[in-house]
Design a protein around this motif. Structure first.
Motif, PDB file in Angstrom:
ATOM      1  N   GLU A  83     -93.726 -52.398  -7.907  1.00  0.00           N
ATOM      2  CA  GLU A  83     -94.250 -51.538  -6.838  1.00  0.00           C
ATOM      3  C   GLU A  83     -94.698 -52.351  -5.627  1.00  0.00           C
ATOM      4  O   GLU A  83     -94.610 -51.883  -4.486  1.00  0.00           O
ATOM      5  CB  GLU A  83     -95.417 -50.707  -7.368  1.00  0.00           C
ATOM      6  CG  GLU A  83     -95.015 -49.670  -8.398  1.00  0.00           C
ATOM      7  CD  GLU A  83     -96.200 -49.034  -9.100  1.00  0.00           C
ATOM      8  OE1 GLU A  83     -96.016 -47.975  -9.735  1.00  0.00           O
ATOM      9  OE2 GLU A  83     -97.318 -49.595  -9.033  1.00  0.00           O
ATOM     10  N   GLU A  84     -95.151 -53.576  -5.872  1.00  0.00           N
ATOM     11  CA  GLU A  84     -95.640 -54.424  -4.777  1.00  0.00           C
ATOM     12  C   GLU A  84     -94.524 -55.225  -4.109  1.00  0.00           C
ATOM     13  O   GLU A  84     -94.772 -55.891  -3.098  1.00  0.00           O
ATOM     14  CB  GLU A  84     -96.712 -55.380  -5.313  1.00  0.00           C
ATOM     15  CG  GLU A  84     -97.988 -54.654  -5.770  1.00  0.00           C
ATOM     16  CD  GLU A  84     -98.952 -55.585  -6.480  1.00  0.00           C
ATOM     17  OE1 GLU A  84     -98.547 -56.733  -6.795  1.00  0.00           O
ATOM     18  OE2 GLU A  84    -100.103 -55.169  -6.732  1.00  0.00           O
ATOM     19  N   THR A  85     -93.309 -55.182  -4.673  1.00  0.00           N
ATOM     20  CA  THR A  85     -92.183 -55.905  -4.094  1.00  0.00           C
ATOM     21  C   THR A  85     -91.583 -55.106  -2.945  1.00  0.00           C
ATOM     22  O   THR A  85     -91.180 -53.956  -3.148  1.00  0.00           O
ATOM     23  CB  THR A  85     -91.092 -56.160  -5.156  1.00  0.00           C
ATOM     24  OG1 THR A  85     -91.657 -56.919  -6.228  1.00  0.00           O
ATOM     25  CG2 THR A  85     -89.924 -56.929  -4.551  1.00  0.00           C
ATOM     26  N   PRO A  86     -91.513 -55.660  -1.729  1.00  0.00           N
ATOM     27  CA  PRO A  86     -90.940 -54.914  -0.601  1.00  0.00           C
ATOM     28  C   PRO A  86     -89.475 -54.571  -0.858  1.00  0.00           C
ATOM     29  O   PRO A  86     -88.746 -55.324  -1.513  1.00  0.00           O
ATOM     30  CB  PRO A  86     -91.083 -55.887   0.582  1.00  0.00           C
ATOM     31  CG  PRO A  86     -92.126 -56.869   0.159  1.00  0.00           C
ATOM     32  CD  PRO A  86     -91.980 -56.997  -1.330  1.00  0.00           C
ATOM     33  N   ALA A  87     -89.050 -53.433  -0.341  1.00  0.00           N
ATOM     34  CA  ALA A  87     -87.643 -53.028  -0.445  1.00  0.00           C
ATOM     35  C   ALA A  87     -86.883 -53.570   0.760  1.00  0.00           C
ATOM     36  O   ALA A  87     -87.364 -53.514   1.897  1.00  0.00           O
ATOM     37  CB  ALA A  87     -87.536 -51.509  -0.497  1.00  0.00           C
ATOM     38  N   LEU A  88     -85.697 -54.103   0.504  1.00  0.00           N
ATOM     39  CA  LEU A  88     -84.878 -54.685   1.573  1.00  0.00           C
ATOM     40  C   LEU A  88     -84.258 -53.584   2.428  1.00  0.00           C
ATOM     41  O   LEU A  88     -83.673 -52.631   1.917  1.00  0.00           O
ATOM     42  CB  LEU A  88     -83.768 -55.554   0.963  1.00  0.00           C
ATOM     43  CG  LEU A  88     -82.794 -56.207   1.943  1.00  0.00           C
ATOM     44  CD1 LEU A  88     -83.504 -57.256   2.782  1.00  0.00           C
ATOM     45  CD2 LEU A  88     -81.617 -56.816   1.195  1.00  0.00           C
TER      46      LEU A  88
ATOM     47  N   THR B  40     -88.020 -45.051  -5.139  1.00  0.00           N
ATOM     48  CA  THR B  40     -87.251 -46.266  -5.400  1.00  0.00           C
ATOM     49  C   THR B  40     -87.710 -46.923  -6.692  1.00  0.00           C
ATOM     50  O   THR B  40     -86.887 -47.410  -7.479  1.00  0.00           O
ATOM     51  CB  THR B  40     -87.394 -47.257  -4.228  1.00  0.00           C
ATOM     52  OG1 THR B  40     -86.945 -46.618  -3.027  1.00  0.00           O
ATOM     53  CG2 THR B  40     -86.566 -48.503  -4.464  1.00  0.00           C
ATOM     54  N   VAL B  41     -89.012 -46.950  -6.921  1.00  0.00           N
ATOM     55  CA  VAL B  41     -89.544 -47.496  -8.173  1.00  0.00           C
ATOM     56  C   VAL B  41     -89.002 -46.708  -9.359  1.00  0.00           C
ATOM     57  O   VAL B  41     -88.583 -47.284 -10.372  1.00  0.00           O
ATOM     58  CB  VAL B  41     -91.087 -47.480  -8.173  1.00  0.00           C
ATOM     59  CG1 VAL B  41     -91.633 -47.869  -9.548  1.00  0.00           C
ATOM     60  CG2 VAL B  41     -91.632 -48.429  -7.115  1.00  0.00           C
ATOM     61  N   ASN B  42     -88.980 -45.396  -9.246  1.00  0.00           N
ATOM     62  CA  ASN B  42     -88.432 -44.560 -10.328  1.00  0.00           C
ATOM     63  C   ASN B  42     -86.992 -44.941 -10.636  1.00  0.00           C
ATOM     64  O   ASN B  42     -86.601 -45.076 -11.800  1.00  0.00           O
ATOM     65  CB  ASN B  42     -88.501 -43.085  -9.930  1.00  0.00           C
ATOM     66  CG  ASN B  42     -89.888 -42.492 -10.100  1.00  0.00           C
ATOM     67  OD1 ASN B  42     -90.786 -43.130 -10.640  1.00  0.00           O
ATOM     68  ND2 ASN B  42     -90.073 -41.278  -9.634  1.00  0.00           N
TER      69      ASN B  42
ATOM     70  N   PRO C 190     -91.388 -41.966 -15.097  1.00  0.00           N
ATOM     71  CA  PRO C 190     -91.252 -41.831 -13.639  1.00  0.00           C
ATOM     72  C   PRO C 190     -92.443 -41.113 -13.031  1.00  0.00           C
ATOM     73  O   PRO C 190     -93.028 -40.216 -13.647  1.00  0.00           O
ATOM     74  CB  PRO C 190     -89.961 -41.017 -13.483  1.00  0.00           C
ATOM     75  CG  PRO C 190     -89.787 -40.302 -14.790  1.00  0.00           C
ATOM     76  CD  PRO C 190     -90.372 -41.208 -15.835  1.00  0.00           C
ATOM     77  N   ALA C 191     -92.809 -41.527 -11.831  1.00  0.00           N
ATOM     78  CA  ALA C 191     -93.884 -40.853 -11.110  1.00  0.00           C
ATOM     79  C   ALA C 191     -93.413 -39.465 -10.691  1.00  0.00           C
ATOM     80  O   ALA C 191     -92.272 -39.286 -10.273  1.00  0.00           O
ATOM     81  CB  ALA C 191     -94.281 -41.675  -9.886  1.00  0.00           C
ATOM     82  N   LYS C 192     -94.277 -38.499 -10.812  1.00  0.00           N
ATOM     83  CA  LYS C 192     -93.929 -37.124 -10.451  1.00  0.00           C
ATOM     84  C   LYS C 192     -94.021 -36.940  -8.940  1.00  0.00           C
ATOM     85  O   LYS C 192     -94.758 -37.625  -8.247  1.00  0.00           O
ATOM     86  CB  LYS C 192     -94.860 -36.132 -11.150  1.00  0.00           C
ATOM     87  CG  LYS C 192     -94.730 -36.136 -12.670  1.00  0.00           C
ATOM     88  CD  LYS C 192     -95.656 -35.107 -13.295  1.00  0.00           C
ATOM     89  CE  LYS C 192     -95.505 -35.086 -14.816  1.00  0.00           C
ATOM     90  NZ  LYS C 192     -96.408 -34.101 -15.446  1.00  0.00           N
ATOM     91  N   ASN C 193     -93.235 -36.000  -8.441  1.00  0.00           N
ATOM     92  CA  ASN C 193     -93.235 -35.653  -7.013  1.00  0.00           C
ATOM     93  C   ASN C 193     -92.960 -36.862  -6.130  1.00  0.00           C
ATOM     94  O   ASN C 193     -93.513 -37.002  -5.042  1.00  0.00           O
ATOM     95  CB  ASN C 193     -94.574 -35.017  -6.614  1.00  0.00           C
ATOM     96  CG  ASN C 193     -94.902 -33.788  -7.439  1.00  0.00           C
ATOM     97  OD1 ASN C 193     -94.025 -32.983  -7.728  1.00  0.00           O
ATOM     98  ND2 ASN C 193     -96.159 -33.639  -7.817  1.00  0.00           N
ATOM     99  N   ALA C 194     -92.087 -37.764  -6.638  1.00  0.00           N
ATOM    100  CA  ALA C 194     -91.792 -38.982  -5.879  1.00  0.00           C
ATOM    101  C   ALA C 194     -90.578 -38.822  -4.976  1.00  0.00           C
ATOM    102  O   ALA C 194     -90.353 -39.651  -4.107  1.00  0.00           O
ATOM    103  CB  ALA C 194     -91.551 -40.150  -6.838  1.00  0.00           C
ATOM    104  N   VAL C 195     -89.784 -37.782  -5.196  1.00  0.00           N
ATOM    105  CA  VAL C 195     -88.539 -37.623  -4.438  1.00  0.00           C
ATOM    106  C   VAL C 195     -88.822 -36.991  -3.083  1.00  0.00           C
ATOM    107  O   VAL C 195     -89.446 -35.936  -2.992  1.00  0.00           O
ATOM    108  CB  VAL C 195     -87.532 -36.746  -5.214  1.00  0.00           C
ATOM    109  CG1 VAL C 195     -86.276 -36.538  -4.387  1.00  0.00           C
ATOM    110  CG2 VAL C 195     -87.198 -37.389  -6.548  1.00  0.00           C
TER     111      VAL C 195
END
Length: 341
Positions: free
Chosen positions: A103-108, A126-128, A159-164
């Motif tokens: 979660e702490e890793t930036p997305a490219l 993205t984490v999901n 997976p985290a809920k309501n993440a989409v």
């Protein structure tokens, strides 16, 4: 237990199971003992090479080759300390800590030729997605642990809920034509193809000339989210367009190539599409996925069955229902309104 191949008795300590409730220790120990006995009877090969988390990931890829999973493992699992943890020692806390690091890793966002990168905070969606391959790999070799215990490794990967975040930008036919006309010669055929078919952009980029079957007007899509090849039927005009891009090339070569001969990928198509959107005076949030979303929307609005749309798009009917079902409901309400008197 007697190992007949080596003609000697072998032993293995199962441990005290400190994280397992006392009333469940016997059943857990029995299951592990039976699994170990099966391994010995099979010559010690059944799980011999699957010892660590990395082993489980590599075994998963060997049985289900998948570019997306391979990329996730290579970027986020193999370099991490999690990869060296033995499966029989894996606990919920290990995966919680890995998830926090993910979660702490930036997305490219992009990388230029000089190596400079642009990143953004990694979203929950993205984490999901990044957790899916690891969860699948571990599910193949580990039974779920008892709920609410440290042995319940699976709980850390829920997976985290309501993440989409819904994709709301829609380009109509005229706007999509402007996007194609505003694009460079290099990427124009690729963008045009995305306006003709609702397949994922990565699958479009991976299409080979050998995947075209002009006699039956079908395309074989080999690299998609499911990892399994599938076929879809296309109109003669679409087949003619695809064949036109394939002249003077070998069957195993990609249909859409960059000027350097390489395939398009997510790092190379972003900038040209952004430039095309600017040239066509379209929203700056226009992406390759915008085209897929717009094509799916048009198919649903044209009255096609959700099953057919899902088959063409390579997704589930439930996903189409969840994200596009309101379009069908709106049309149904309008149709019922005409019956009023």
């Amino acid at each position: 237990m007697l190992d007949e191949q080596r003609d000697k008795y072998v032993r293995k300590g199962l441990g005290a199971f400190p994280d397992i409730p006392s009333h469940q220790i016997f059943s857990v120990a029995k299951r592990e003992a039976e699994a170990w006995a099966d391994e010995v009877e099979a010559g010690g090969l059944t799980q011999k090479h699957i010892v660590t988390v990395r082993d489980a990931c590599e075994d998963y890829l060997s049985s289900k080759p998948n570019d997306i999973a391979e990329g996730v493992f290579r970027r986020h699992v193999y370099p991490d300390t999690l990869s060296q943890i033995k499966l029989d020692k894996l606990r919920r806390q290990h995966l919680r800590e890995w998830r926090k690091r993910l979660e702490e890793t930036p997305a490219l966002i992009s990388r230029n030729r000089s190596g400079l990168t642009r990143t953004k905070a990694r979203s929950a969606a993205t984490v999901n997605r990044d957790m899916v391959p690891l969860r699948a790999a571990l599910n193949r070799v580990l039974p779920p642990g008892p709920p609410a215990t440290e042995a319940a490794w699976q709980e850390a990967l829920k997976p985290a809920k309501n993440a989409v975040t819904p994709r709301t930008l829609y380009l109509d036919m005229a706007q999509r034509k402007r996007l194609v006309n505003g694009s460079s010669d290099e990427i124009r055929p690729f963008i045009h193809a995305m306006c003709l078919l609702p397949i994922r952009v990565g699958a479009m980029a991976a299409l080979r000339i050998a995947d075209l079957e002009p006699r039956t007007l079908t395309i074989t899509i080999g690299r998609d989210k499911s990892g399994k090849p599938r076929q879809i039927a296309v109109p003669a005009s679409t087949m003619e367009f695809l064949l036109k891009q394939s002249t003077h090339r070998l069957p195993e070569q990609p249909i859409f190539c960059r000027s350097n001969g390489r395939c398009w990928d997510r790092n190379s198509w972003k900038r040209p599409i952004k430039c095309a959107a600017e040239a066509a005076n379209l929203p700056t949030s226009t992406t390759a996925y915008t085209l897929r979303h717009s094509v799916i929307t048009d198919l649903v609005m044209s009255g096609q069955s959700l099953f057919l749309v899902a088959k063409l798009a390579g997704t589930g009917v439930q996903m189409i229902e969840d994200h596009y079902g309101h379009l069908v409901r709106d049309k149904a309400e309008n149709a019922l309104e005409t019956l009023h008197f």
